[in-house]
Scaffold this active site. Structure first.
Site, mmCIF file in Angstrom:
data_model
loop_
_atom_site.group_PDB
_atom_site.id
_atom_site.type_symbol
_atom_site.label_atom_id
_atom_site.label_comp_id
_atom_site.label_asym_id
_atom_site.label_seq_id
_atom_site.Cartn_x
_atom_site.Cartn_y
_atom_site.Cartn_z
ATOM 1 N N ASP A 3 106.634 41.672 38.283
ATOM 2 C CA ASP A 3 107.327 40.675 37.472
ATOM 3 C C ASP A 3 106.419 40.330 36.309
ATOM 4 O OD1 ASP A 3 109.052 38.781 36.538
ATOM 5 O OD2 ASP A 3 108.845 37.412 38.228
ATOM 6 N N ASP A 25 105.367 38.130 44.971
ATOM 7 C CA ASP A 25 104.873 36.978 45.730
ATOM 8 C C ASP A 25 105.983 36.030 46.159
ATOM 9 O OD1 ASP A 25 105.595 35.938 43.307
ATOM 10 O OD2 ASP A 25 103.657 35.034 42.825
ATOM 11 N N ASP A 75 110.947 39.221 47.617
ATOM 12 C CA ASP A 75 110.184 40.428 47.275
ATOM 13 C C ASP A 75 109.855 41.292 48.488
ATOM 14 O OD1 ASP A 75 109.919 40.244 44.466
ATOM 15 O OD2 ASP A 75 108.412 38.670 44.687
ATOM 16 N N ASN A 107 79.161 78.977 57.521
ATOM 17 C CA ASN A 107 78.045 79.297 58.416
ATOM 18 C C ASN A 107 78.528 79.645 59.820
ATOM 19 O OD1 ASN A 107 76.125 78.932 56.452
ATOM 20 N ND2 ASN A 107 75.687 76.809 57.002
ATOM 21 N N ASN A 144 74.490 71.621 63.495
ATOM 22 C CA ASN A 144 75.627 70.744 63.207
ATOM 23 C C ASN A 144 75.187 69.295 63.019
ATOM 24 O OD1 ASN A 144 78.558 70.408 63.021
ATOM 25 N ND2 ASN A 144 78.347 69.242 64.912
ATOM 26 N N ASP A 155 75.256 67.153 59.437
ATOM 27 C CA ASP A 155 76.118 65.959 59.408
ATOM 28 C C ASP A 155 75.410 64.749 58.790
ATOM 29 O OD1 ASP A 155 78.438 66.981 60.394
ATOM 30 O OD2 ASP A 155 78.090 66.389 62.474
#
Length: 867
Positions: A357, A616, A620, A684, A709, A713
């Site tokens: 609005d 609001d 709405d 890999n 791994n 990570d």
């Protein structure tokens, strides 16, 4: 329709607070004889509930909360640290790995099995720590925009979270409030409640205090209020009888089991997970079967296959996403943007259309009265006096128009007495007050000009009263003149009556008195804010109920209007196909009815846009629910705030702009992990799986695979705080599984090529032993996968984009630790061996060549792939 979705959103809120459980499992909040509370006299009901019209005291309320539980449709989710820790190990692959490690211990291979278990536990601890921090941060943010209910405690009104409302509480309700529990009305004034979600009735139901028959159906229980419905107009006080699963909504919820719809990003993550899972399972099963066929040790082959599965599966993806979203939510909160649903951050960053609005966004949002004019356009004290009387006695809900009238100046209204009221609604667009002054009873009505004119048969002029038809053209001309200057114009009328009550049908044969003129100036700097949104690739579309002249004036002032304005009438007349084309071309919509907002938003979404809607008001909720991202403000009515995904602490587009940028940063950092998981890591593991078929030994031991791994990570866990290049937030980006697949093929292939180069150099050039081969390949694998993070995190040359300090630090530490590890006491348990210096030098050359090649591949890839 628009009210129904708001109530459904509320139902989701109280249902999603915990897992639903059977009604029989909850302690009954009240005795069985209150099941038909609408038929019980008020005094008797209060006696059974042990309450009064002054409500409960705080101590009694706390006792009842402990006894009956929170006012939720399911058990409150509690974040138990132990359960969160255990959840880190619920992956089937991890559980199989633990089982295989236990089998290894049974077969007297305790050393390697213990290492596997330690690595799994360390990985779990890292995920637990990150997710716990994220969950705590989100809980604190959600508390800022908690929905509350006004209750009487010891006779004094106070606000408490809706979850803490208990049977016996006396609640105070106003327009826009959500009813927190099934209640009996103590007293009401012009109360209208939307019950569409329960009864299917489109129009609000009038509510009154009285006693009804026990067999009265739900839709006719005019003395009762039900959880999840919302007040449209008027005020009331009511005593709460049922809460939680004992309410009408509670019974419905056990059948509905409403779930939040998936966002586009959530669907993308799920499909990405399925893609990797399919590839992983096929590869792992094939590798295990072939290794068994080659007569290699079964347990070791099984462990190796499972370790490969851990490496291939981005098991950190859920944790990384949670961490990124929580980190993004914290950053957005610093810009006064509170995220209620974390997954909506990704949609927020993808948003390319924002509907809103004009009031409070384009304008200051503080409506001020300019003047009260008679039909000839002159200031009129009589017109203002009656407008003031109308606003002064109005009790439906506080609104900017009445506040502007009351704040203009204060005439003496002591001689007036209010007799009755017909509240404003969005169908009539009028508000009528019946007042007496002496022996004269007058209905004073104000509202939208056309809606006032349709109930008028005469008008007051300097010559006296004349037929409305004689001056209608003059009225419309004055209206267009004022509207063209950007003023909002209402009409005012009156009618002398004999009655002491006023009904909607009495709004007829009235006399037009004049114009009420208001203004709401554009916000300072709003034109620049709109340009900033446009630069971010977000098109602003204004949807307002004001007439087209006012909308055109404001839009021109802020530099928005470049084409035609589409009105509510034209929207009604347009077919769905025509509207689909129009919404792409039109930026300003005027004279829009509440039920047309949802249609506009759905048309925009169907046209391929990611749509945000900022609202609001009471009307709405439907539009907020229909949009990809529902946005509201902290000062919004409950039904709008509850329907929203994101709540702004200030109704300011500049705040929203910062939020969009932070949302895109979050999206970018999440995608970085996806790219990392599909490039070096995947390459890999794929290379190692393939090579294991041709080597007479496993290329890496299961413990070494898991350690690889874990180490790769570590840099990826710092991604949430990584810096993002400006070009990555300059336009909306959306999840693309096709782009990710192409990325995986290109960069996984580059990684695999250098893996095979490493294998060839170690085997045929350096003639490495089995221990040296595994150690050399481990070093190359970890260092290359860690360093490539710095390459693929940016589209720029890596040396022109500075990573965050934490990412750079962890990456360097992992690289150094990897080179040092074979020379430490940990080398023997992991099966590593010391490497000659020239071996390490060659590995460094290979890694350097890989980085250069990856950088060239990135340049070529992004020149061809647009994302």
């Amino acid at each position: 329709m628009e009210q129904t979705d708001g109530a459904v959103c509320y139902l989701r809120h109280i249902q999603n607070a915990g897992k639903s459980y059977p009604l029989r499992g909850r302690k009954s909040a009240v005795s069985q004889d209150l099941s038909s509370f609408w038929s019980i006299p008020l005094e008797e009901l209060q006696r059974q509930l042990d309450t009064t019209q002054e409500g409960l005291d705080d101590g009694e309320a706390q006792k009842r909360l402990k006894k009956y539980g929170a006012n939720l449709l399911g058990a409150r989710k509690k974040s138990y640290p132990l359960l969160l820790l255990l959840s880190q190990f619920k992956s089937p692959i991890i559980l199989l790995l633990v089982f295989a490690a236990g089998l290894s211990i049974y077969l007297h291979q305790a050393a390697s099995a213990s290492i596997i278990l330690v690595i799994i536990f360390i990985s779990g601890l890292l995920g637990f720590w990150q997710e716990r921090s994220a969950a705590d941060a989100v809980a604190k943010l959600l508390a800022i925009v908690q929905i509350k209910a006004a209750v009487l405690r010891g006779g004094s009104e106070k606000e408490v979270p809706v979850e803490e409302v208990v049977p016996g509480d006396v609640v105070v309700l106003r327009a826009g409030d959500i009813v927190p529990g099934d209640s009996l009305i103590l007293k009401s004034k012009d109360l209208f409640v939307n019950e569409a979600s329960l009864t299917g009735e489109t129009y609000p139901a009038e509510k009154l205090a009285r006693v009804l028959d026990q067999n009265t159906p739900l839709s006719r229980r005019i003395n009762s209020l039900f959880m999840g419905t919302n007040v449209v107009s008027g005020t009331a006080m009511a005593v709460v009888v049922h809460t939680g699963t004992d309410t009408e909504f509670g019974r419905v919820s056990q059948r509905l089991k409403l779930q939040e719809p998936e966002t586009e990003f959530e669907r993308g993550v799920k499909h990405f997970g399925y893609l990797l899972l399919e590839v992983t399972m096929v590869l792992v099963v094939a590798i295990f079967a072939i290794n068994v066929y080659l007569a290699r040790p079964i347990v070791e082959s099984f462990l190796f296959s499972l370790a490969l599965a851990v490496g291939l599966t981005p098991q950190l993806l859920p944790a990384i996403i949670s961490i990124n979203l929580a980190h993004g939510a914290r950053r957005m909160a610093a810009h006064k943007v509170i995220v209620k649903r974390l997954a909506s951050i990704e949609n927020f960053g993808s948003m390319n259309v924002l509907c809103t609005d004009k009031t409070g966004t384009l304008t200051e949002g503080t409506v001020k009265m300019h003047s009260a004019l008679d039909l000839e356009g002159r200031d009129s004290e009589q017109v203002f006096l009656l407008a003031y009387v109308n606003a002064f006695f109005e009790t439906g809900f506080s609104n900017p128009i009445d506040q502007a009238i009351l704040g203009h100046h204060k005439p003496d209204v002591s001689g007036f007495k209010k007799l009755d009221e017909v509240p404003y609604d969005f169908i009539r667009k009028r508000l009528s007050i019946l007042v007496s002054r002496g022996d004269v009873h007058t209905i004073v009505t104000k509202g939208a000009l056309n809606n006032i004119l349709e109930v008028c048969t005469s008008a007051t002029t300097v010559q006296g009263e004349v037929n409305i038809a004689l001056v209608r053209e003059q009225i419309q001309s004055r209206f267009q003149e004022l509207s063209g200057k950007g003023f909002r114009v209402l009409g005012l009328s009156k009618k002398i009556v004999d009655a002491n009550v006023c009904l909607t049908r009495d709004e007829a044969e009235m006399t037009f008195l004049g114009f009420l003129v208001f203004f709401d100036p554009p916000k300072e700097g709003i034109a620049e804010t709109i340009r900033n949104l446009s630069d971010l690739g977000v098109a602003l579309k204004v949807i307002t109920g004001d007439n087209r002249l006012v909308a055109a004036s404001i839009s021109k002032q802020v530099g928005l209007l470049e084409g035609r304005i589409l009105t509510g009438l034209e929207i009604n007349q347009a077919s769905d196909e025509a509207l689909l084309k129009l919404v792409q071309e039109v930026d300003v919509y005027a004279e829009v009815e509440p039920n047309q907002k949802e249609r506009l938003i759905l048309a925009l979404r169907k046209a391929g846009n990611v749509v945000g809607y900022m609202g609001d008001g009471i009307n709405d909720a439907s539009a907020l629910h229909a949009a990809d991202i529902g946005l509201s403000v902290d000062s919004a009515v409950d039904v709008a705030k509850e329907a929203a995904d994101i709540v702004l602490l200030e109704k300011d587009l500049s705040v929203l702009t910062e939020g969009v940028v932070e949302g895109r940063k979050t999206f970018s950092n999440t995608m970085k992990y996806v790219f990392m998981a599909t490039s070096a890591n995947f390459g890999n593991m794929f290379s190692m799986a393939l090579l294991s078929l041709f080597l007479p030994f496993l290329p890496l031991l299961p413990t070494q695979v898991l350690l690889t791994n874990l180490l790769t990570d570590l840099p990826e866990m710092t991604i949430a705080g990584d810096s993002v290049d400006p070009e990555l937030v300059s336009y909306p980006r959306r999840w693309s599984i096709g782009f990710i697949r192409n990325f995986m093929i290109v960069f996984g292939l580059v990684s695999s090529i250098f893996d095979f180069v490493t294998f060839g150099v170690l085997l045929f050039l350096l003639h490495a032993t089995v221990g040296q081969f595994r150690t050399g390949w481990f070093i190359e694998s970890v260092v290359s996968a860690s360093m490539v993070v710095l390459i693929i995190r940016t589209r720029r040359p890596f040396f022109k984009s500075r990573p965050s300090r934490s990412l750079m630090t962890v990456t360097l530490l992992v690289g150094v630790a990897t080179f040092i590890l074979p020379f430490t006491p940990l080398s023997e348990p992991f099966g590593f061996t010391k490497m000659p210096v020239y071996f390490l030098a060659i590995v460094v050359v290979i890694v350097a060549a890989y980085i250069v090649t990856a950088e060239l591949a990135k340049k070529i890839f992004y020149s061809r792939e647009k994302y």
